[in-house]
Design a protein around this motif. Structure first.
Motif, PDB file in Angstrom:
ATOM      1  N   LEU A  81     -27.972  26.170  16.914  1.00  0.00           N
ATOM      2  CA  LEU A  81     -27.724  25.262  18.041  1.00  0.00           C
ATOM      3  C   LEU A  81     -27.857  25.985  19.382  1.00  0.00           C
ATOM      4  CD1 LEU A  81     -24.565  23.315  16.733  1.00  0.00           C
ATOM      5  CD2 LEU A  81     -26.973  22.630  16.570  1.00  0.00           C
ATOM      6  N   THR A  82     -28.724  26.963  19.437  1.00  0.00           N
ATOM      7  CA  THR A  82     -28.869  27.745  20.661  1.00  0.00           C
ATOM      8  C   THR A  82     -29.244  26.855  21.847  1.00  0.00           C
ATOM      9  OG1 THR A  82     -29.542  29.723  19.450  1.00  0.00           O
ATOM     10  CG2 THR A  82     -30.158  29.614  21.776  1.00  0.00           C
ATOM     11  N   GLY A  83     -28.457  26.963  22.911  1.00  0.00           N
ATOM     12  CA  GLY A  83     -28.742  26.220  24.141  1.00  0.00           C
ATOM     13  C   GLY A  83     -28.193  24.803  24.166  1.00  0.00           C
ATOM     14  N   ASP A  84     -27.603  24.330  23.068  1.00  0.00           N
ATOM     15  CA  ASP A  84     -27.066  22.966  23.039  1.00  0.00           C
ATOM     16  C   ASP A  84     -25.643  22.930  23.581  1.00  0.00           C
ATOM     17  OD1 ASP A  84     -29.207  21.405  21.758  1.00  0.00           O
ATOM     18  OD2 ASP A  84     -28.841  22.699  20.038  1.00  0.00           O
ATOM     19  N   GLY A  85     -25.270  21.767  24.104  1.00  0.00           N
ATOM     20  CA  GLY A  85     -23.901  21.536  24.537  1.00  0.00           C
ATOM     21  C   GLY A  85     -23.225  20.573  23.581  1.00  0.00           C
ATOM     22  N   VAL A  86     -21.991  20.893  23.185  1.00  0.00           N
ATOM     23  CA  VAL A  86     -21.249  20.076  22.230  1.00  0.00           C
ATOM     24  C   VAL A  86     -19.916  19.669  22.849  1.00  0.00           C
ATOM     25  CG1 VAL A  86     -20.200  19.992  19.936  1.00  0.00           C
ATOM     26  CG2 VAL A  86     -22.300  21.307  20.287  1.00  0.00           C
ATOM     27  N   VAL A  87     -19.594  18.392  22.769  1.00  0.00           N
ATOM     28  CA  VAL A  87     -18.280  17.922  23.179  1.00  0.00           C
ATOM     29  C   VAL A  87     -17.500  17.531  21.935  1.00  0.00           C
ATOM     30  CG1 VAL A  87     -19.018  15.509  23.519  1.00  0.00           C
ATOM     31  CG2 VAL A  87     -17.001  16.379  24.727  1.00  0.00           C
ATOM     32  N   ILE A  88     -16.222  17.883  21.901  1.00  0.00           N
ATOM     33  CA  ILE A  88     -15.358  17.569  20.770  1.00  0.00           C
ATOM     34  C   ILE A  88     -14.417  16.439  21.169  1.00  0.00           C
ATOM     35  CG2 ILE A  88     -13.589  18.445  19.201  1.00  0.00           C
ATOM     36  CD1 ILE A  88     -14.803  21.219  19.509  1.00  0.00           C
ATOM     37  N   ILE A  89     -14.417  15.376  20.372  1.00  0.00           N
ATOM     38  CA  ILE A  89     -13.526  14.242  20.609  1.00  0.00           C
ATOM     39  C   ILE A  89     -12.553  14.179  19.435  1.00  0.00           C
ATOM     40  CG2 ILE A  89     -13.369  11.743  20.945  1.00  0.00           C
ATOM     41  CD1 ILE A  89     -16.731  12.776  21.391  1.00  0.00           C
ATOM     42  N   THR A  90     -11.260  14.165  19.712  1.00  0.00           N
ATOM     43  CA  THR A  90     -10.270  14.161  18.646  1.00  0.00           C
ATOM     44  C   THR A  90      -9.495  12.852  18.638  1.00  0.00           C
ATOM     45  OG1 THR A  90      -8.576  15.215  20.023  1.00  0.00           O
ATOM     46  CG2 THR A  90     -10.012  16.652  18.749  1.00  0.00           C
ATOM     47  N   GLU A  91      -9.210  12.363  17.430  1.00  0.00           N
ATOM     48  CA  GLU A  91      -8.366  11.195  17.265  1.00  0.00           C
ATOM     49  C   GLU A  91      -6.913  11.627  17.150  1.00  0.00           C
ATOM     50  OE1 GLU A  91     -10.013   8.894  13.906  1.00  0.00           O
ATOM     51  OE2 GLU A  91     -10.359   7.420  15.484  1.00  0.00           O
ATOM     52  N   PRO A  92      -5.968  10.732  17.417  1.00  0.00           N
ATOM     53  CA  PRO A  92      -4.552  11.086  17.230  1.00  0.00           C
ATOM     54  C   PRO A  92      -4.299  11.550  15.801  1.00  0.00           C
ATOM     55  CG  PRO A  92      -4.752   9.006  18.421  1.00  0.00           C
ATOM     56  CD  PRO A  92      -6.129   9.363  17.970  1.00  0.00           C
ATOM     57  N   GLY A  93      -3.629  12.691  15.662  1.00  0.00           N
ATOM     58  CA  GLY A  93      -3.354  13.237  14.338  1.00  0.00           C
ATOM     59  C   GLY A  93      -4.369  14.239  13.852  1.00  0.00           C
ATOM     60  N   ALA A  94      -5.435  14.484  14.609  1.00  0.00           N
ATOM     61  CA  ALA A  94      -6.420  15.498  14.212  1.00  0.00           C
ATOM     62  C   ALA A  94      -5.745  16.869  14.195  1.00  0.00           C
ATOM     63  CB  ALA A  94      -7.603  15.494  15.179  1.00  0.00           C
ATOM     64  N   GLN A  95      -6.032  17.636  13.150  1.00  0.00           N
ATOM     65  CA  GLN A  95      -5.366  18.926  12.971  1.00  0.00           C
ATOM     66  C   GLN A  95      -5.973  19.981  13.887  1.00  0.00           C
ATOM     67  OE1 GLN A  95      -5.141  20.021   8.875  1.00  0.00           O
ATOM     68  NE2 GLN A  95      -3.970  21.886   9.232  1.00  0.00           N
ATOM     69  N   GLY A  96      -5.092  20.715  14.586  1.00  0.00           N
ATOM     70  CA  GLY A  96      -5.554  21.715  15.545  1.00  0.00           C
ATOM     71  C   GLY A  96      -6.385  22.809  14.912  1.00  0.00           C
ATOM     72  N   SER A  97      -6.024  23.240  13.698  1.00  0.00           N
ATOM     73  CA  SER A  97      -6.775  24.313  13.047  1.00  0.00           C
ATOM     74  C   SER A  97      -8.191  23.866  12.691  1.00  0.00           C
ATOM     75  CB  SER A  97      -6.045  24.778  11.783  1.00  0.00           C
ATOM     76  OG  SER A  97      -5.881  23.704  10.867  1.00  0.00           O
ATOM     77  N   VAL A  98      -8.363  22.583  12.372  1.00  0.00           N
ATOM     78  CA  VAL A  98      -9.700  22.051  12.099  1.00  0.00           C
ATOM     79  C   VAL A  98     -10.535  22.071  13.370  1.00  0.00           C
ATOM     80  CG1 VAL A  98     -11.004  20.019  11.367  1.00  0.00           C
ATOM     81  CG2 VAL A  98      -8.894  20.619  10.196  1.00  0.00           C
ATOM     82  N   VAL A  99      -9.946  21.654  14.475  1.00  0.00           N
ATOM     83  CA  VAL A  99     -10.652  21.656  15.757  1.00  0.00           C
ATOM     84  C   VAL A  99     -11.049  23.079  16.142  1.00  0.00           C
ATOM     85  CG1 VAL A  99     -10.475  21.103  18.215  1.00  0.00           C
ATOM     86  CG2 VAL A  99      -9.454  19.573  16.516  1.00  0.00           C
ATOM     87  N   ASP A 100     -10.137  24.021  15.976  1.00  0.00           N
ATOM     88  CA  ASP A 100     -10.422  25.421  16.332  1.00  0.00           C
ATOM     89  C   ASP A 100     -11.545  25.986  15.469  1.00  0.00           C
ATOM     90  OD1 ASP A 100      -8.408  25.293  18.209  1.00  0.00           O
ATOM     91  OD2 ASP A 100      -6.900  26.268  16.936  1.00  0.00           O
TER      92      ASP A 100
END
Length: 351
Positions: A81-100
């Motif tokens: 994914l070189t050069g791409d931009g990614v935004v992370i959208i989380t729903e209520p209850g999404a686990q922090g360790s999964v996001v990290d």
């Protein structure tokens, strides 16, 4: 008519018979009964010990595989994914360790995480007061930014769908070209929803991403597919998918794909044709799969369901990274071979 005395005698007789049976069983049959119970207990104890040993072996194997994948992850994801931009959208209850873990995998693949937008529980509230509040914000922003709102797929979740359309316009662009909204306009839009308690923002996600990862909670709601959170998910996912070059929806292994969970409901809907889903994103393998699924969609492959529970495949067929592809400037000159008539150059013999 049978009188009360008859009932009383019958009851006494029953209890007397039980007492006699207990006495006999505790004397004449005691030895045989205890021996049989002891044999059964020994058998069950051996079975339990064997199951515990097998579980320990599986845990050791899983730990070794996880350690290997953590070591191999940089090489597996390099350049995807070189050069791409990614935004992370989380729903209520999404686990922090999964996001990290997803964030780390995306960065390892060469992308930039522009920021994170965390949807709040109020966003999934379908009560009249919330719907009226969201609808008011949607209309005001659409009027200010001259955006034509999409017709809702479901009137019950119309304010959430249209809010997602506007939020996606503030976060994403398909090709990396200028987004629909200016940076200042996107920030103002996100602030309007944040001030009303519908989301929180970290980083600078406004207008800088082409890819989106939507992280769902691990536990399934009590009402399953009819739960407001799942209904809202089905309404907003197509908006993020339509505004991006690729979108992935990810959840953790424990419960994320069980019946009635967000991943399960999404996979059984029409939105499944627009996004890839991953149900084991709390593992290194699942986090690698998130990146590979994004890369596969960028390469023109169709979205699919990946993971270990109700998925079509464990992970995508790996897409070669640009760094591993043969250089177009390298040419190979074939070695001349003798012809069928024996003519042609003879190989030079080394002395």
């Amino acid at each position: 008519m049978i009188d009360f005395r008859y009932h009383l005698v019958s009851i006494v007789a029953v209890f007397l018979a039980l007492a006699i049976g207990i006495v006999l069983g505790s004397t004449e049959l005691q030895g045989h009964t205890i021996d049989a119970l002891q044999a059964t207990a020994n058998y069950l104890r051996n079975e339990l010990d064997a199951a515990d040993a097998q579980r320990a072996d599986y845990q050791t194997q899983a730990s070794a595989e996880e350690q290997y994948l953590q070591t191999a992850e940089p090489r597996l994801l390099a350049g995807l994914l070189t050069g791409d931009g990614v935004v992370i959208i989380t729903e209520p209850g999404a686990q922090g360790s999964v996001v990290d873990g997803i964030r780390q995998a995306v960065v390892t693949a060469g992308a930039t995480v522009t920021g994170q937008v965390a949807l709040q529980p109020a966003f999934n509230d379908l009560s009249g007061a919330t719907q009226s509040s969201l609808d008011s914000i949607d209309s005001q922003i659409a009027s200010t930014d001259d955006v034509a709102l999409d017709a809702p797929a479901d009137p019950q979740t119309a304010p959430q769908q249209q809010a997602a359309q506007l939020i996606a316009a503030a976060l994403l662009t398909k090709t990396g070209s200028l987004p629909l909204l200016s940076v200042s306009g996107a920030q103002t839009l996100l602030s309007a929803y944040a001030q009303a308690g519908y989301l929180t923002v970290s980083g600078t996600p406004a207008g800088g991403a082409t890819l989106a990862v939507l992280v769902t909670p691990q536990t399934a709601p009590a009402d399953g597919a009819n739960d407001p959170a799942n209904q809202v998910l089905l309404a907003i996912t197509p908006e993020f998918a339509g505004a991006s070059a690729a979108t992935v929806v990810a959840g953790g292994t424990v419960g994320s794909a069980q019946s009635g969970s967000a991943i399960s409901v999404l996979r059984s809907s029409s939105a499944s044709s627009m996004v890839s889903t991953i149900d084991d994103a709390d593992t290194t393998l699942g986090q690698i799969t998130v990146v590979e699924a994004l890369a596969a969609q960028l390469a023109g492959k169709k979205p699919n369901s990946y993971g270990v529970s109700g998925a079509s495949a464990l992970s995508p067929v790996p897409v070669p990274s640009p760094s591993s592809s043969p250089s177009a400037s390298v040419s190979v000159t074939p070695t001349p071979h003798p012809t069928a008539t024996g003519k042609g150059k003879k190989p030079v013999k080394k002395k």
